[in-house]
Structure formats: C-alpha cells, structure tokens
Design a protein around this motif. Structure first.
Motif, PDB file in Angstrom:
ATOM      1  N   GLY A 377      -6.230  32.270 -78.354  1.00  0.00           N
ATOM      2  CA  GLY A 377      -4.820  32.416 -78.376  1.00  0.00           C
ATOM      3  C   GLY A 377      -4.349  31.128 -77.934  1.00  0.00           C
ATOM      4  O   GLY A 377      -4.694  30.169 -77.260  1.00  0.00           O
ATOM      5  N   ALA A 378      -3.099  30.858 -78.533  1.00  0.00           N
ATOM      6  CA  ALA A 378      -2.255  29.543 -78.377  1.00  0.00           C
ATOM      7  C   ALA A 378      -0.860  30.063 -77.857  1.00  0.00           C
ATOM      8  O   ALA A 378      -0.037  30.272 -78.893  1.00  0.00           O
ATOM      9  N   GLY A 379      -0.804  30.077 -76.716  1.00  0.00           N
ATOM     10  CA  GLY A 379       0.807  30.495 -76.158  1.00  0.00           C
ATOM     11  C   GLY A 379       0.964  31.741 -76.564  1.00  0.00           C
ATOM     12  O   GLY A 379       2.203  32.216 -76.509  1.00  0.00           O
ATOM     13  N   HIS A 380       0.238  32.707 -76.975  1.00  0.00           N
ATOM     14  CA  HIS A 380       0.709  34.046 -77.360  1.00  0.00           C
ATOM     15  C   HIS A 380       0.275  35.033 -76.252  1.00  0.00           C
ATOM     16  O   HIS A 380      -0.494  34.916 -75.309  1.00  0.00           O
ATOM     17  N   SER A 381       0.953  36.157 -76.271  1.00  0.00           N
ATOM     18  CA  SER A 381       0.597  37.254 -75.335  1.00  0.00           C
ATOM     19  C   SER A 381      -0.502  37.942 -75.556  1.00  0.00           C
ATOM     20  O   SER A 381      -1.060  38.004 -76.896  1.00  0.00           O
ATOM     21  N   PRO A 382      -1.165  38.481 -74.486  1.00  0.00           N
ATOM     22  CA  PRO A 382      -2.415  38.836 -74.526  1.00  0.00           C
ATOM     23  C   PRO A 382      -2.692  40.524 -75.428  1.00  0.00           C
ATOM     24  O   PRO A 382      -1.355  40.944 -75.067  1.00  0.00           O
ATOM     25  N   PRO A 383      -3.623  40.884 -75.961  1.00  0.00           N
ATOM     26  CA  PRO A 383      -3.808  42.256 -76.539  1.00  0.00           C
ATOM     27  C   PRO A 383      -3.693  43.288 -75.372  1.00  0.00           C
ATOM     28  O   PRO A 383      -3.964  42.993 -74.369  1.00  0.00           O
ATOM     29  N   LEU A 384      -3.503  44.546 -75.743  1.00  0.00           N
ATOM     30  CA  LEU A 384      -3.430  45.522 -75.128  1.00  0.00           C
ATOM     31  C   LEU A 384      -4.628  46.322 -75.496  1.00  0.00           C
ATOM     32  O   LEU A 384      -4.573  46.938 -76.569  1.00  0.00           O
ATOM     33  N   LEU A 385      -5.505  47.082 -74.665  1.00  0.00           N
ATOM     34  CA  LEU A 385      -6.857  47.504 -74.873  1.00  0.00           C
ATOM     35  C   LEU A 385      -6.275  49.077 -74.554  1.00  0.00           C
ATOM     36  O   LEU A 385      -5.920  49.335 -73.415  1.00  0.00           O
ATOM     37  N   ILE A 386      -6.047  50.291 -75.356  1.00  0.00           N
ATOM     38  CA  ILE A 386      -6.090  51.544 -75.085  1.00  0.00           C
ATOM     39  C   ILE A 386      -6.946  52.474 -75.398  1.00  0.00           C
ATOM     40  O   ILE A 386      -7.424  52.517 -76.582  1.00  0.00           O
ATOM     41  N   GLY A 387      -7.172  53.267 -74.175  1.00  0.00           N
ATOM     42  CA  GLY A 387      -8.495  54.177 -74.390  1.00  0.00           C
ATOM     43  C   GLY A 387      -8.213  55.431 -73.578  1.00  0.00           C
ATOM     44  O   GLY A 387      -7.158  55.819 -73.014  1.00  0.00           O
ATOM     45  N   GLU A 388      -9.166  56.219 -73.599  1.00  0.00           N
ATOM     46  CA  GLU A 388      -9.085  57.543 -72.786  1.00  0.00           C
ATOM     47  C   GLU A 388      -9.295  57.447 -71.356  1.00  0.00           C
ATOM     48  O   GLU A 388      -8.410  57.844 -70.494  1.00  0.00           O
ATOM     49  N   THR A 427       3.492  40.464 -81.213  1.00  0.00           N
ATOM     50  CA  THR A 427       4.329  39.306 -81.118  1.00  0.00           C
ATOM     51  C   THR A 427       5.238  39.517 -79.834  1.00  0.00           C
ATOM     52  O   THR A 427       5.670  40.552 -79.491  1.00  0.00           O
ATOM     53  N   ASP A 428       5.768  38.379 -79.273  1.00  0.00           N
ATOM     54  CA  ASP A 428       6.648  38.222 -78.351  1.00  0.00           C
ATOM     55  C   ASP A 428       8.223  38.952 -78.568  1.00  0.00           C
ATOM     56  O   ASP A 428       8.875  39.489 -77.928  1.00  0.00           O
ATOM     57  N   GLY A 429       8.453  38.970 -79.883  1.00  0.00           N
ATOM     58  CA  GLY A 429       9.760  39.871 -80.202  1.00  0.00           C
ATOM     59  C   GLY A 429       9.713  41.168 -79.768  1.00  0.00           C
ATOM     60  O   GLY A 429      10.808  41.748 -79.389  1.00  0.00           O
ATOM     61  N   THR A 434      13.484  44.014 -75.698  1.00  0.00           N
ATOM     62  CA  THR A 434      13.815  44.837 -74.827  1.00  0.00           C
ATOM     63  C   THR A 434      15.040  44.431 -73.935  1.00  0.00           C
ATOM     64  O   THR A 434      15.763  45.172 -73.359  1.00  0.00           O
ATOM     65  N   GLY A 435      15.174  42.995 -73.874  1.00  0.00           N
ATOM     66  CA  GLY A 435      16.370  42.476 -72.939  1.00  0.00           C
ATOM     67  C   GLY A 435      15.881  42.366 -71.399  1.00  0.00           C
ATOM     68  O   GLY A 435      16.496  41.896 -70.598  1.00  0.00           O
ATOM     69  N   ASP A 436      14.677  42.726 -71.152  1.00  0.00           N
ATOM     70  CA  ASP A 436      13.957  42.751 -69.864  1.00  0.00           C
ATOM     71  C   ASP A 436      13.304  41.446 -69.438  1.00  0.00           C
ATOM     72  O   ASP A 436      13.111  40.719 -70.537  1.00  0.00           O
ATOM     73  N   PRO A 437      13.428  41.102 -68.312  1.00  0.00           N
ATOM     74  CA  PRO A 437      12.614  39.977 -67.784  1.00  0.00           C
ATOM     75  C   PRO A 437      11.284  40.250 -68.331  1.00  0.00           C
ATOM     76  O   PRO A 437      10.522  41.250 -68.683  1.00  0.00           O
ATOM     77  N   ALA A 438      10.252  39.098 -68.456  1.00  0.00           N
ATOM     78  CA  ALA A 438       9.046  39.128 -68.869  1.00  0.00           C
ATOM     79  C   ALA A 438       7.990  40.149 -68.057  1.00  0.00           C
ATOM     80  O   ALA A 438       7.613  41.014 -68.704  1.00  0.00           O
ATOM     81  N   ASP A 439       8.297  40.116 -66.755  1.00  0.00           N
ATOM     82  CA  ASP A 439       7.314  41.092 -66.173  1.00  0.00           C
ATOM     83  C   ASP A 439       7.708  42.877 -66.357  1.00  0.00           C
ATOM     84  O   ASP A 439       6.768  43.258 -66.642  1.00  0.00           O
ATOM     85  N   ALA A 479      17.678  48.288 -85.181  1.00  0.00           N
ATOM     86  CA  ALA A 479      18.788  47.652 -85.231  1.00  0.00           C
ATOM     87  C   ALA A 479      18.341  46.025 -85.704  1.00  0.00           C
ATOM     88  O   ALA A 479      17.436  45.394 -85.419  1.00  0.00           O
ATOM     89  N   ASP A 480      19.502  45.304 -86.243  1.00  0.00           N
ATOM     90  CA  ASP A 480      19.554  44.104 -86.620  1.00  0.00           C
ATOM     91  C   ASP A 480      19.260  43.076 -85.045  1.00  0.00           C
ATOM     92  O   ASP A 480      20.019  43.356 -84.309  1.00  0.00           O
ATOM     93  N   SER A 481      18.439  42.261 -85.141  1.00  0.00           N
ATOM     94  CA  SER A 481      18.132  41.419 -83.994  1.00  0.00           C
ATOM     95  C   SER A 481      17.626  40.063 -84.385  1.00  0.00           C
ATOM     96  O   SER A 481      17.071  39.955 -85.811  1.00  0.00           O
ATOM     97  N   GLU A 482      17.682  39.132 -83.616  1.00  0.00           N
ATOM     98  CA  GLU A 482      17.171  37.648 -83.961  1.00  0.00           C
ATOM     99  C   GLU A 482      15.957  37.724 -83.862  1.00  0.00           C
ATOM    100  O   GLU A 482      14.999  36.685 -84.160  1.00  0.00           O
ATOM    101  N   GLU A 483      15.247  38.673 -83.162  1.00  0.00           N
ATOM    102  CA  GLU A 483      13.608  38.761 -82.830  1.00  0.00           C
ATOM    103  C   GLU A 483      13.037  39.617 -83.927  1.00  0.00           C
ATOM    104  O   GLU A 483      13.368  40.857 -83.914  1.00  0.00           O
ATOM    105  N   ASP A 484      11.840  39.046 -84.424  1.00  0.00           N
ATOM    106  CA  ASP A 484      10.979  39.940 -85.160  1.00  0.00           C
ATOM    107  C   ASP A 484      10.186  40.615 -84.399  1.00  0.00           C
ATOM    108  O   ASP A 484       9.879  40.350 -83.015  1.00  0.00           O
ATOM    109  N   VAL A 485       9.645  41.844 -84.875  1.00  0.00           N
ATOM    110  CA  VAL A 485       8.542  42.408 -84.180  1.00  0.00           C
ATOM    111  C   VAL A 485       7.306  42.595 -85.271  1.00  0.00           C
ATOM    112  O   VAL A 485       7.492  42.973 -86.420  1.00  0.00           O
ATOM    113  N   VAL A 486       6.225  42.543 -84.522  1.00  0.00           N
ATOM    114  CA  VAL A 486       4.803  42.598 -85.363  1.00  0.00           C
ATOM    115  C   VAL A 486       4.084  43.590 -84.237  1.00  0.00           C
ATOM    116  O   VAL A 486       3.836  42.973 -83.151  1.00  0.00           O
ATOM    117  N   LEU A 487       3.294  44.602 -84.771  1.00  0.00           N
ATOM    118  CA  LEU A 487       2.497  45.267 -84.091  1.00  0.00           C
ATOM    119  C   LEU A 487       1.276  45.400 -85.011  1.00  0.00           C
ATOM    120  O   LEU A 487       1.290  45.849 -86.227  1.00  0.00           O
TER     121      LEU A 487
END
Length: 493
Positions: A377-388, A427-429, A434-439, A479-487
């Motif tokens: 990764g280069a400055g990117h948020s870590p993936p999330l592992l979802i399991g039982e 992606t970080d968008g 959410t408008g929340d702090p990162a944590d 809604a319209d936003s300056e931030e893109d979202v990718v999952l």
C-alpha cells in the motif's frame, strides 16, 4: 386605501398574498393618469364619493409595483437557492401556481438542442396522472403547441373552460374529466443569450444552453383564468426562471458527462475467477473524482486487486485516474507477484509524467487456490477482513502516498483468509463522507462490517451494500459530495 381580500381563483386561495394595491400597470409611454383602467382602479381603492387627491393615483400605482417586485424577489430568491435541476423544476411549479392561483401543474423539459435530458415533473399530479396526460395527442395540449414551436403570445396560452370548447380533443376531454381539471394556463420556458438581473444594471451571461427549454402549464379545478396582473407577474417570473433552469441544465449535463466518463474508465464488469466472488460499489461526486478500483486475471490463475485515489476532482483528476489505472494494469501483468515492484513502477511514472499530482494506491496479488493475498500500500487505508469468527483490519506497513517522496518504498504484507471470509478494499472517501474524525470513522466501518447479517455473508454484493448503507445512512451514500467512494469485496469460497 387597502383593497379587500382578493377573491378565490378556481376555488383556491393563492399562497402568495396579492399586493394591497392592485392597480393595473401602465402601458409603455402612457402617463399614470391616462393608463388603461387607472380611473377604475382609483375608484376601487378610494372611499365612495371621496375626491381623488392629486398624486394619490401615482402613489397607489407605485405601492402596487413595490408589492409586485417584493413578491417576485421572494420567489426568485427561493429559486436561486435550488442547486439541482429537479429541485429547480419543482420550485418553478410551486411559484407559478402561487402567482396564477392554481393548485396543480406540470413542467415538460425538452431542450430545443436535442441534448436532453427530457423529463416531465408534476405538482399535485402522480406519475400515473402524468402518464395519462402524455396519452393525449401532443397537438391537442397547450404545452404541446409550445414545444412544437407554434406561435405563442407574450401572455402564454389560456384555456379558461376546456369543456366549453367544441374542438376539444376527445382523449383530452376524457383525461381532463378523469383528473378533474377544467382550465389551464401555459407559459413557454425560453433562455436568452443574456439577461439583466436585479436593479444594479449588471448583465449576466448565461451558459451555452439558450433557446427553448420546455413549457410549464398550471391546471384549474374549475373554469377560471389568471387576471392581467397575474399573467404579467407569471411572465416576468418565467423569464427569470428559464435563465436559472438553463444554468442548472448545464450543471446536470456536466454531472452526467463526468459520471459517464468516470464509469467508462472503470471495469465494465468484474472477472470470473474460480475460488473467489467479486462485487464493487462506486459513487462519484458531481464534478467527477479520481477514485478507482480494478480486478484483473493474472498468469498462473492469480488475480490482481487494486483500489486507489488521485488527488483533486474534475476532468483532470478523472483523466489522471484513467492513466494511472491503465499503467497499473500493465505493471501488474508484468510483475504482479511482487506488489512492491508494481507500486514502485507506478510511483516513478507518476513522478515523471505528473509531478504536481499525488495518489494513494493499494495493490494485492491474490492466489485464490491458497486463499492468500500479498499486499502493498501507498498511503492507503488497510483492507478489512470479514468472517464468521473475526472482523479485523489487515495490518499493513505505514507508507507515504505516491508522488510525495523522492523515492517510494514500503514492504509488502501477506495474509491468508479462511473459507467463506470476505476481504473488503475501499477508498478514503468512504471514511471522509461520514464527517467523523479518522478514529471514529474507522470504528464505524468496523462496526458496520461486524453487523453484516449471517444470511448475507455468502454474497459479496450484499456485504458491500450493507457496509455502504450502514456507514453512510440517510442517503449519504448517494448524495452529492466532493468525496468519491469505492468498495471492492472479495469473498473466498
């Protein structure tokens, strides 16, 4: 000298109060004393038998003009606050209904340049009602004649009693009786090249959309027609509204163009690879953004997974995103088994070709048969592992975005998923919207992933949708936003 409460028009009280002084406006070049209906208006506003004092008529006329201008100002200010085409059309319908004393109406948007969008919006009419009206022959409708370019007077087209006319189209008669309207008033919506707004004398130049935009028609429940003053005010409002709608139309076209271009630069479909199931979600802002995702088959039955984001927004960011994604695909085919080398090559390309731009990226070399992913990764948020039995972020090394340092370098990490587990790349968008702090944003994402219903965990498409709607509730996802979202969701079988 206040006039009595205005009478109802077609049984409806106007939602915008009529001015207290209702003297008809003077004709161009005529003095106030000799204007049409001036004497009648003065007599209507004066006490019986009282003489008309010198200057009283002029004062009464000026008061009426001020009241009319105040009404127009309020309505145009309300319209100016609408920043989307659909909201603008609805506002035009509501304001026009208030001015002409109607309860229902519709706007047919059909730009003369043929570039669209063509749409019909109703006020007090359901979608089925609009469908019924559209079954009437176009030439039999007042707005149809406007859209067909037939000559229309400055005051629009008034039909005070539809059922009294002998030439009423049978289908129109049937639909009018079914929907319960007996009269109509229609106005064209046409944008000019330039327009003078307000009283400052400043001239605004409109956008490239000029000429006919469409037509508006208001419907009365019983035989009625707007008065001269009502038609005058409605015409003034319609001229301003057409200018504003032309601007909103250009914005709408730009948004649609940017969204189409961004979508065309992303995968048209996800590949089918044995051992994994893939699903993706992409939301872009109104100006277009630089977030992307990719999944491409690689030699030896491997799969390359990537998400990333280019700084900025607008056409330049979208174009840079397309170039970066295409380059990453080439590097992945050549040396995908080494994600660090892929991102190093991408960073070198970005630094040489676009030194003023930076980007974040995450690339994973996936081996479906082993359920293993080697990730860099280069400055990117870590993936999330979802399991039982677990929902956790994958630990990745801290690294800078591409283009930020003289030479990018970061170690890769390797992790293995269990059967039935899903790896979520994003992606970080998603966090920024959410408008929340990162944590807190990360905590919200983790909670949303952990709350995926057990029955939906076998479907990566359902997992991605649940996470998106839970992290961004109440319509924030669309809604319209300056931030893109990718999952990008990857489920191992």
């Amino acid at each position: 000298m206040n006039a009595p409460h205005p009478a109802k028009v077609a049984g409806i009280d106007s939602t915008v109060p009529s001015p207290a002084h209702t003297v008809a406006p003077a004709t161009p070049g005529a003095s106030p004393a000799t204007a049409p209906n001036a004497t009648d208006a003065a007599e209507a506003t004066a006490a019986p038998g009282a003489p008309c004092a010198p200057g009283a008529l002029l004062q009464d006329r000026l008061a009426g003009w001020v009241s009319d201008l105040t009404t127009l100002h309020e309505l145009t200010e309300r319209l100016a606050r609408r920043d989307s085409l659909s909201e603008g059309l609805q506002e035009v319908l509501r304001a026009g209904a208030a001015l002409v004393g109607a309860r229902r109406g519709l706007v047919v948007l059909e730009p003369a340049d043929g570039l669209g969008p063509d749409t019909t919006v109703g006020l007090g009419l359901a979608r089925a009602d609009l469908g019924h009206i559209e079954t009437v022959p176009r030439s039999a409708l007042s707005y149809g004649r406007i859209l067909d370019g037939l000559p229309v007077g400055a005051d629009g087209i008034t039909e005070p009693d539809l059922f009294a006319g002998k030439n009423l189209d049978p289908r129109h008669r049937e639909i009018a009786a079914r929907l319960g309207y007996a009269a109509s008033y229609a106005l064209p919506l046409s944008a000019e090249d330039t327009g003078t707004i307000g009283t400052t004398g400043a001239t605004e130049t409109t956008t490239g959309t000029t000429g006919r935009l469409g037509a508006a028609v208001w419907l009365y429940d019983e035989p009625a027609e707007p008065g001269e003053r009502q038609r005058h005010l409605a015409g003034l409002y319609a001229r301003y509204a057409a200018q504003h709608l032309a601007r909103l139309l250009e914005v709408e076209r730009t948004r649609a163009c940017m969204a189409t271009m961004a979508e065309e630069l992303l995968p048209s479909r996800l590949p089918r690879v044995p051992g994994v199931q893939l699903a993706a979600r992409h939301r872009t802002g109104p100006r277009g953004g630089g977030d992307w995702y990719d999944a491409l088959p690689l030699p030896d039955a491997a799969l390359g997974l990537a998400v990333g984001s280019v700084t900025g927004s607008g056409p330049s960011a979208v174009a840079a995103m397309g170039r970066l994604r295409a380059s990453l695909r080439a590097y992945a085919v050549m040396e995908g088994e080494d994600p660090v080398a892929v991102l190093s090559d991408l960073e070198l390309l970005l630094r040489l070709t676009e030194p003023a731009r930076s980007a974040t990226a995450l690339f994973g070399y996936c081996e479906p048969a082993l359920r293993r992913i080697t990730l860099a990764g280069a400055g990117h948020s870590p993936p999330l592992l979802i399991g039982e039995r677990r929902t956790e972020f994958v630990e990745t090394s801290v690294s800078a975005p591409l283009g930020m340092l003289a030479c990018w370098e970061a170690p890769s990490v390797e992790f293995q998923a269990e059967p039935g587990e899903t790896v979520l790349l994003y992606t970080d968008g998603l966090l920024h919207r959410t408008g929340d702090p990162a944590d807190r944003a990360f905590a919200r994402l983790h909670a949303a992933a952990a709350a995926v219903p057990r029955a939906e965990r076998h479907d990566p498409d359902a997992v991605a949708e649940h996470v998106l709607r839970t992290v961004l509730p109440d319509g924030k996802a669309d809604a319209d936003s300056e931030e893109d979202v990718v999952l990008l969701a990857v489920r191992f079988e």
